[in-house]
Scaffold this motif. Structure first.
Motif: not given
Ligand code: FER
Length: 556
Positions: A343, A430-431, A434, A455, A459, A496-497, A500
């Motif tokens: 992201g 990250s995204m 996703c 990471s 979703w 942070i992932a 999740n």
């Molecule tokens: C996740 C943790 C963080 C995740 C995406 C993000 C798709 C994205 C964070 C960001 O873009 O700020 O588990 O999973």
């Protein structure tokens, strides 16, 4: 006893079409009989006349000498009570006689009175390499129920470094009882005669028998010429018409059949297209986090090229960066990885951001032989969303990139993209992760075998179980087998992932679709957790360093 190969349908004549026509009338002549084999050089010759010749049962079956069946003499080795295709017989090969790296001739005659109309037998070498068991096919052939068939490889090379060699007789699928006779090993190139397979149909036996009457005659020659002109509908006939196994039915097949019928050649040529040899990649079954060497992020003396490309896609004009390896050659085929940013980032992040510098890392990995040269495409989901990018990937990006760059896709037709799926990977951070899960869930498994979510969790559904189930359901819908898709997840324990991803991964571990190991010859799913690492490309790039070498070794 007669062990001469009887080519009852083979016609010997002079070379000309008229002579071929005349020779057709001669069909039914007694078969040519080959000169007797020279048995003096045999390294061993197991006849089972006086016992089992050091053969023992493999698996939960019984190996015994038997006079129920024989190819020559009065006895053979009976393998009965088999509960699996790998059950059968085995015999240790003496390491002072059979030297790794050297080639030998092997032959064995197999028969069954049971099972289906035809059974495929296999002569295998089991060996250990670096203390791991390995298997190499020496010969494989079908026999009709009740007929003996020879499995013969005049030149089988024992793999370099192989230890504890064991010769194995087994089947490829069936569990039926079977018999083996006349097991022979000899110096490479030794002619050893034996009964040819009479299986015509099923999996396309007896090349040249285009009219499927069980014989090779002028009628097949005529049918083949027609097939070259007009094509051929019947699948079995089509396989038999590809006389030289080149994969296409053409004048080369006509010439080969012509030469065979008039006796110029005794065997059809084998022009099976050369595939790159299957990699002998040695997997690590439990990869742990290890940083790439620091200088891997400096420029490399063998640098690839990063090209900015623009394409018109379903979401309008968009751009991507394409990494081609050092020495990229459009006449070669390359594996391809699509690698998506996170992201707030864009298509330049992965190659150009100072915390990523991943083109340099790929350069060094390739230069040092840690990774086969590959193409890496960094696209962007900034013209849509991470969760919908799969549509642009499938409909716009793949056709654009893979028509311009040389991948395993013969064309960008749906069929050719599917056919090359073992040479395609998709991953992201990250995204981008996703977008990776979304790709799997929405049909991407059909066209891509390797997945690298870094990471970021799935979703496309909620809750650990739901997230896992949505991937499992996509796998079920795809109809793929467990050795046809591979998911390599990674994150850091302080990412942070991490909280999740964990519940999803834990649920996936319980599901039958996922077999947890980073050895993709044994399983299809793994989760690398890097101790103490947070949500940052500066760490994530090392996960790619750790796991990407295990991609692209399975399948075709
Ligand atoms: C996740 C943790 C963080 C995740 C995406 C993000 C798709 C994205 C964070 C960001 O873009 O700020 O588990 O999973």
């Amino acid at each position: 006893m007669s062990r001469s190969k009887t080519l009852t349908t083979k016609i010997v004549s002079v070379l000309s079409s008229t002579a071929l026509a005349a020779s057709c009338l001669a069909y039914g002549m007694p078969a040519m009989s080959a000169a007797a084999d020279d048995t003096s050089s045999y390294l061993f010759h197991d006849t089972f006349e006086y016992g089992t010749d050091d053969w023992t049962a493999r698996g939960s079956c019984t190996a015994a000498e038997s006079s129920d069946e024989k190819y020559s003499g009065s006895k053979s080795l009976s393998l009965s009570g088999r509960s699996d295709a790998w059950n059968g017989g085995q015999k240790a090969l003496d390491s002072s006689t059979f030297v790794p790296g050297k080639a030998y001739a092997f032959s064995a005659c197999f028969a069954t009175q049971k099972g289906s109309e035809s059974t495929e037998f296999k002569l295998t070498l089991q060996y250990e390499l670096n203390d791991e068991p390995n298997y190499a096919m020496i010969a494989q052939e079908y026999a009709k129920r009740g007929d003996f068939v020879q499995l013969y490889n005049p030149e089988f090379t024992i793999p370099t470094g192989a230890e504890n060699l064991v010769l194995v007789v087994e089947t490829t699928k069936s569990n039926c009882d079977f018999y083996v006779d006349e097991v022979i090993a000899a110096p490479a190139g030794t002619v050893i005669s034996g009964p040819a397979s009479k299986v015509v149909s099923g999996e396309g036996r007896m090349r040249g028998d285009v009219d499927l009457d069980g014989k090779i005659t002028l009628a097949d020659y005529v049918a083949l010429k027609k097939a070259v002109l007009n094509g051929i509908k019947n699948g079995e006939a089509r396989v038999n018409a590809d006389v030289d196994k080149s994969g296409i039915i053409d004048d080369d097949d006509v010439t080969a059949l012509h030469d065979y019928l008039n006796g110029t050649i005794a065997e059809f040529p084998d022009n099976t297209p050369q595939k790159p040899p299957k990699s002998e990649y040695i997997y690590n079954s439990a990869i742990s986090f290890k940083e790439a060497p620091g200088d891997y992020f400096n420029s490399c003396q063998q640098a690839g090229t990063v090209t900015r490309e623009t394409y018109n896609g379903i979401n309008g004009s968009n751009s991507c960066l394409v990494y081609t390896p050092y020495g990229y050659d459009s006449s070669k085929k390359y594996n391809i990885l699509y690698l998506m940013h996170g992201g707030g980032e864009n298509e330049t992040t992965i190659f150009q951001d100072k915390d990523a510098k991943m083109a340099n890392m790929f350069d060094h990995m390739i230069m040092n032989g840690e990774l086969e040269p590959l193409i890496v495409v960094c696209p962007t989901f900034n013209k849509c969303t991470a969760q919908t990018f799969y549509k642009e990937w499938m409909q716009s990006l793949i056709p654009f990139v893979e028509s311009k760059y040389s991948t395993y896709a013969e064309s960008t037709s749906e069929a050719d993209i599917k056919a090359s799926r073992f040479h395609r990977a998709y991953g992201g951070f990250s995204m981008g992760s996703c977008s990776t899960w979304a790709g799997m869930v929405h049909g991407g498994l059909d066209i891509c075998a390797y997945w690298l979510p870094l990471s970021g969790d799935n979703w496309e559904a909620d809750g650990g179980y739901g997230k896992a189930k949505s991937v499992a359901d996509a796998i079920d819908r795809s109809g793929l087998q467990k050795n046809e898709y591979f998911i390599m997840c990674a994150t850091g324990s302080e990412d942070i992932a991490y909280p999740n991803m964990n519940p999803q991964i834990d649920e996936m571990k319980k599901m039958s679709q996922f077999v947890y190991t980073s050895d993709f010859s044994e399983g299809n799913f793994y989760y690398l957790v890097a101790p103490g690492k947070t949500h940052w490309w500066g760490y994530v790039r090392h996960y790619v360093y750790d796991v990407l070498p295990s991609f692209f070794h399975e399948g075709e």
